[in-house]
Design an enzyme around this catalytic site. Structure first.
Site, PDB file in Angstrom:
ATOM      1  N   MET A  99      -7.900   8.633   9.491  1.00  0.00           N
ATOM      2  CA  MET A  99      -8.440   9.230   8.251  1.00  0.00           C
ATOM      3  C   MET A  99      -9.375  10.395   8.554  1.00  0.00           C
ATOM      4  SD  MET A  99      -9.198   5.598   6.381  1.00  0.00           S
ATOM      5  CE  MET A  99      -9.590   4.712   7.866  1.00  0.00           C
TER       6      MET A  99
ATOM      7  N   ASP B 289       0.826  -1.212   0.000  1.00  0.00           N
ATOM      8  CA  ASP B 289       0.000   0.000   0.000  1.00  0.00           C
ATOM      9  C   ASP B 289       0.855   1.255   0.000  1.00  0.00           C
ATOM     10  OD1 ASP B 289      -2.233  -1.473   0.109  1.00  0.00           O
ATOM     11  OD2 ASP B 289      -2.683  -1.116   2.226  1.00  0.00           O
TER      12      ASP B 289
ATOM     13  N   LYS C   9      -4.308   2.795  -2.610  1.00  0.00           N
ATOM     14  CA  LYS C   9      -5.064   3.018  -1.388  1.00  0.00           C
ATOM     15  C   LYS C   9      -4.866   4.430  -0.861  1.00  0.00           C
ATOM     16  CE  LYS C   9      -7.476  -0.508  -0.007  1.00  0.00           C
ATOM     17  NZ  LYS C   9      -6.982  -1.499   0.868  1.00  0.00           N
TER      18      LYS C   9
HETATM   19  N1  SAH Z   1      -4.108  -0.226   9.346  1.00  0.00           N
HETATM   20  C1  SAH Z   1      -3.595   1.071   9.637  1.00  0.00           C
HETATM   21  C2  SAH Z   1      -4.599   2.155   9.391  1.00  0.00           C
HETATM   22  C3  SAH Z   1      -4.984   2.298   7.952  1.00  0.00           C
HETATM   23  S1  SAH Z   1      -6.093   3.589   7.663  1.00  0.00           S
HETATM   24  C4  SAH Z   1      -3.106   1.112  11.095  1.00  0.00           C
HETATM   25  O1  SAH Z   1      -3.342   0.165  11.862  1.00  0.00           O
HETATM   26  O2  SAH Z   1      -2.442   2.077  11.456  1.00  0.00           O
HETATM   27  C5  SAH Z   1      -5.043   4.883   7.198  1.00  0.00           C
HETATM   28  C6  SAH Z   1      -4.971   5.915   8.279  1.00  0.00           C
HETATM   29  O3  SAH Z   1      -4.095   5.518   9.310  1.00  0.00           O
HETATM   30  C7  SAH Z   1      -4.412   7.240   7.828  1.00  0.00           C
HETATM   31  O4  SAH Z   1      -5.367   8.010   7.163  1.00  0.00           O
HETATM   32  C8  SAH Z   1      -4.032   7.847   9.147  1.00  0.00           C
HETATM   33  O5  SAH Z   1      -5.167   8.312   9.830  1.00  0.00           O
HETATM   34  C9  SAH Z   1      -3.521   6.651   9.908  1.00  0.00           C
HETATM   35  N2  SAH Z   1      -2.049   6.535   9.844  1.00  0.00           N
HETATM   36  C10 SAH Z   1      -1.339   5.520   9.341  1.00  0.00           C
HETATM   37  N3  SAH Z   1      -0.024   5.724   9.484  1.00  0.00           N
HETATM   38  C11 SAH Z   1       0.109   6.909  10.099  1.00  0.00           C
HETATM   39  C12 SAH Z   1       1.212   7.680  10.540  1.00  0.00           C
HETATM   40  N4  SAH Z   1       2.463   7.271  10.359  1.00  0.00           N
HETATM   41  N5  SAH Z   1       0.970   8.861  11.145  1.00  0.00           N
HETATM   42  C13 SAH Z   1      -0.284   9.286  11.342  1.00  0.00           C
HETATM   43  N6  SAH Z   1      -1.365   8.608  10.953  1.00  0.00           N
HETATM   44  C14 SAH Z   1      -1.187   7.434  10.338  1.00  0.00           C
END
Ligand code: SAH
Length: 467
Positions: free
Chosen positions: A385, A250, A272
């Site tokens: 998100m 992704d 994505k």
């Molecule tokens: N499966 C992932 C989430 C996927 S949805 C998890 O467990 O983290 C995608 C969202 O995750 C982004 O829009 C943001 O809100 C958050 N996200 C993922 N990585 C991030 C990061 N390094 N810093 C801040 N937000 C993050």
């Protein structure tokens, strides 16, 4: 000095440890584990050594070393704090041709007790030839990381089927290929994942199959890559990344993490991004099935944890329907990563007794959440998100009862060198975000715990923004 590595069987053999301190105890423990009959001679004995003597029924002589002690010993350890005694023991032993190890003075003895990685029945011994025991231990720790704890179980399983396989496969090259395939493929991975029974079934099945020279059954690894910092990967994630034949990844998976994937693996970008999916979810699901059915080990690599807003559930549902083997590897989710790296504990006895993870981006693009349930004091809310819906989120939380000065933070690119933290409240956070042009991925944390940031932040303090 060059040494010949040997592993010695000391079961029921007489061995002597001269000395009773902590070093002596460490070596005594190794002898006891090897099943030796051990005698310990020392006027003073540490609690550690005494405990071992009791546990393993060793003979404990609380007195000074005497010449006769070396009679009929197979191996002697001289580990007293007095150099002259160690030297005397060593000279006497050598004169009689008995193997001797001198603690802290490698050159006086003739055997070394190495640093050991123990995955019974597998043992890896490390020595620096007396140059630096500390370095040997460091090397051991580094190697430990690449040795799944279940290697021992894998070795036991292979041993059990060694002779049936040898009977069926008489050609040596064919046999070697078979075992390489088993040890690097889904059978070994099942053992590492704790599915011993499934592994054994698969192995016995392959032995009775007509064609068992190559493994035509692929597998999918649904692996979480964490929020960005490669150091937060799990050992299992790293191992699977290094053995996959194909990788479907992704946007959230950083370049740094991708650089750890096996170099010659086929890499497929699955996109994505918000409203810009490079491949629609439906096709990703079927792509995984197709690749696995081609016999490939397919790594489905996702940002954060695969089961938290990762659609991992949908992907494995298709795999399950199609009979494709898979395993799921959890990871640090963005909430945990961003919280830790921004110094905002998600729960705290004085601030929040609960924490809730919410998506700020619903399937149809709206943010239609159960605001009444969310707008509670003593609870931390983490919005994934949530950047585009931020103004609306803050508005709704105030409308449903939270004070407008409830602390709120936005963390972008959390856990990476580009992490930024904006600290405000429900009233001014949207304005702050407009002013500072934040880019994703971003996470929003709402609740009184955010106030702890000013005291607890420790990572990249210069990027904190409050107005
Ligand atoms: N499966 C992932 C989430 C996927 S949805 C998890 O467990 O983290 C995608 C969202 O995750 C982004 O829009 C943001 O809100 C958050 N996200 C993922 N990585 C991030 C990061 N390094 N810093 C801040 N937000 C993050």
């Amino acid at each position: 000095m060059s040494l010949l590595p040997l592993f010695i069987d000391l079961k029921e053999q007489h061995c002597l440890v001269v000395g009773g301190g902590t070093i002596a105890a460490r070596k005594l423990a190794m002898l006891c584990k090897a099943g030796a009959y051990v005698t310990v001679v020392s006027p003073e004995v540490s609690a550690q050594a005494e405990k071992l003597c009791q546990e393993y029924n060793c003979q404990l002589e609380r007195r000074a070393f005497a010449e006769e002690d070396i009679q009929d010993q197979r191996l002697i350890i001289a580990a007293t704090s007095i150099a002259t005694v160690n030297q005397q023991v060593s000279e006497l032993a050598k004169a009689k041709g008995i193997l001797v190890n001198v603690a802290d003075d490698f050159s006086q003895g003739d055997v070394v007790l190495p640093s050991v990685i123990d995955r019974d029945p597998i043992q890896i011994a490390i020595t620096t030839g007396g140059a630096s025991p500390v370095l040997a231990r460091m090397i051991r720790r580094n190697l430990e990381r690449h040795m799944p704890a279940a290697y021992g179980q894998l070795a036991n399983l292979v041993e059990k089927y060694r002779s049936p396989v040898s009977k069926q496969l008489t050609d040596e090259t064919q046999r070697r290929r078979f075992w390489e395939d088993v040890l690097q493929g889904p059978i070994a991975e099942s053992v590492f994942a704790g599915n011993l029974q499934i592994a054994e079934q698969a192995l016995s099945q392959r032995i009775v199959e007509e064609d068992f020279t190559t493994d035509s059954h692929g597998e999918v690894y649904l692996v979480g890559a964490g929020p960005g910092d490669p150091d937060l990967l799990t050992f299992r994630a790293l191992r699977l990344m290094q053995q996959a034949d194909a990788v479907v990844y992704d946007r959230l998976v950083s370049d740094e993490i991708m650089s750890l994937v096996r170099k010659d693996a086929e890499k497929i970008y699955a996109g994505k991004q918000r409203s810009n999916h490079a491949i629609p979810q439906e096709s990703i699901n079927h792509l995984l099935v197709r690749l696995a059915k081609e016999g490939k080990r397919v790594l489905r690599l996702k940002g954060g944890d695969p089961f938290i807003f990762g659609r991992g559930g949908e992907e494995i549902e298709t795999l399950m329907d199609e009979g494709v083997a898979f395993q799921v590897v959890p990871a640090v989710t963005a909430a945990a990563g961003c919280a830790a790296y921004s110094g905002i504990p998600l729960t705290h006895r004085d601030h929040a007794q609960a924490c809730i993870f919410v998506t700020g981006h619903l399937k149809d693009g709206s943010v239609d959440l159960n605001w009444k349930m969310l707008a509670h004091k003593q609870q931390t809310i983490v919005f994934y998100m949530g950047l585009y819906g931020l103004s609306m989120i803050c508005e709704q939380l105030i409308k449903h009862g939270l004070d407008s000065d409830t602390p709120a933070a936005l963390v972008s690119k959390g856990t990476t060198p580009d992490q930024r933290v904006l600290i405000g409240d429900l009233n001014n956070l949207p304005g702050l975000v407009d002013k500072h042009a934040v880019s994703g991925p971003t996470l929003i944390i709402v609740g009184s715990v955010v106030s702890l940031h000013s005291k607890l932040h420790w990572y990249q303090t210069e990027t904190e923004i409050t107005d």
